[in-house]
Motif scaffolding. Sequence first.
Motif, mmCIF file in Angstrom:
data_model
loop_
_atom_site.group_PDB
_atom_site.id
_atom_site.type_symbol
_atom_site.label_atom_id
_atom_site.label_comp_id
_atom_site.label_asym_id
_atom_site.label_seq_id
_atom_site.Cartn_x
_atom_site.Cartn_y
_atom_site.Cartn_z
ATOM 1 N N LEU A 1 -18.154 -1.677 -5.139
ATOM 2 C CA LEU A 1 -17.466 -2.915 -5.894
ATOM 3 C C LEU A 1 -16.514 -2.464 -6.668
ATOM 4 N N VAL A 2 -15.394 -3.488 -6.365
ATOM 5 C CA VAL A 2 -14.139 -3.196 -7.163
ATOM 6 C C VAL A 2 -14.151 -4.393 -8.218
ATOM 7 N N LEU A 3 -14.026 -3.889 -9.594
ATOM 8 C CA LEU A 3 -13.806 -4.908 -10.687
ATOM 9 C C LEU A 3 -12.409 -4.576 -11.194
ATOM 10 N N ALA A 4 -12.334 -5.324 -12.392
ATOM 11 C CA ALA A 4 -10.847 -5.257 -13.000
ATOM 12 C C ALA A 4 -10.532 -3.918 -13.441
ATOM 13 N N ASN A 5 -11.332 -3.122 -13.885
ATOM 14 C CA ASN A 5 -10.772 -1.653 -14.263
ATOM 15 C C ASN A 5 -11.553 -0.812 -13.698
ATOM 16 N N VAL B 1 -16.527 -2.674 1.042
ATOM 17 C CA VAL B 1 -15.965 -2.692 -0.338
ATOM 18 C C VAL B 1 -15.775 -4.191 -0.554
ATOM 19 N N ALA B 2 -16.247 -4.497 -1.675
ATOM 20 C CA ALA B 2 -16.103 -6.047 -1.965
ATOM 21 C C ALA B 2 -15.295 -5.871 -3.212
ATOM 22 N N VAL B 3 -14.610 -6.903 -3.494
ATOM 23 C CA VAL B 3 -13.819 -7.001 -4.799
ATOM 24 C C VAL B 3 -14.305 -8.217 -5.326
ATOM 25 N N GLU B 4 -14.494 -8.197 -6.739
ATOM 26 C CA GLU B 4 -14.936 -9.279 -7.333
ATOM 27 C C GLU B 4 -13.751 -9.738 -8.255
ATOM 28 N N ALA C 1 0.920 -1.182 0.060
ATOM 29 C CA ALA C 1 -0.051 0.003 -0.042
ATOM 30 C C ALA C 1 0.916 1.276 -0.037
ATOM 31 N N PRO C 2 0.471 2.155 -0.720
ATOM 32 C CA PRO C 2 1.058 3.589 -0.413
ATOM 33 C C PRO C 2 0.902 4.324 0.767
ATOM 34 N N LEU D 1 -5.057 -2.823 -5.697
ATOM 35 C CA LEU D 1 -4.075 -2.131 -5.907
ATOM 36 C C LEU D 1 -4.270 -1.184 -6.904
ATOM 37 N N LYS D 2 -4.727 -1.786 -8.243
ATOM 38 C CA LYS D 2 -4.798 -1.290 -9.305
ATOM 39 C C LYS D 2 -6.004 -0.046 -9.293
ATOM 40 N N ASN D 3 -6.907 -0.143 -8.616
ATOM 41 C CA ASN D 3 -7.997 0.856 -8.628
ATOM 42 C C ASN D 3 -7.803 1.594 -7.178
ATOM 43 N N LEU D 4 -6.739 1.828 -6.695
ATOM 44 C CA LEU D 4 -6.890 2.204 -5.260
ATOM 45 C C LEU D 4 -6.988 3.815 -5.138
ATOM 46 N N SER D 5 -6.749 4.503 -6.332
ATOM 47 C CA SER D 5 -6.788 5.982 -6.476
ATOM 48 C C SER D 5 -8.559 6.250 -6.714
#
Length: 114
Positions: free
Chosen positions: A105-109, A73-76, A17-18, A88-92
């Motif tokens: 919901l956090v998806l791929a992009n 926060v759910a991650v698919e 994590a940053p 990490l990719k979608n953290l911003s």
Amino acid sequence: MRLLYDAVLPQSLSLEAPAEVEFQRWDGSDVSDADLVRASEEKGCRGVILWGRDSLQQADLRDTAQQAGVALVAVEADNPVEAKQRILKNLSALRRKLTEHDCLLVLANEVRPV
């Protein structure tokens, strides 16, 4: 911003994590999602990260989170390692949307309100 994440996700998330985000991994016994939400509140976390969207469909869990002032926060993803990568990719986007929404919901992009 501090976020608690379920122990099913890799512990390396905390290390990658940053500086502006603190990930705390749940290190207690196996507990319900509602107990994770309450633990997140007790630890002063903005939210709790869960693997899979099933948790978001629990009306009582959403009520518990709302009462606690904790975001869900759910991650698919297909597996926990992929879930960590998506976080990490979608953290911003995740940080930005957490200022406006309490269920994401956090998806791929993308990060999408639920």
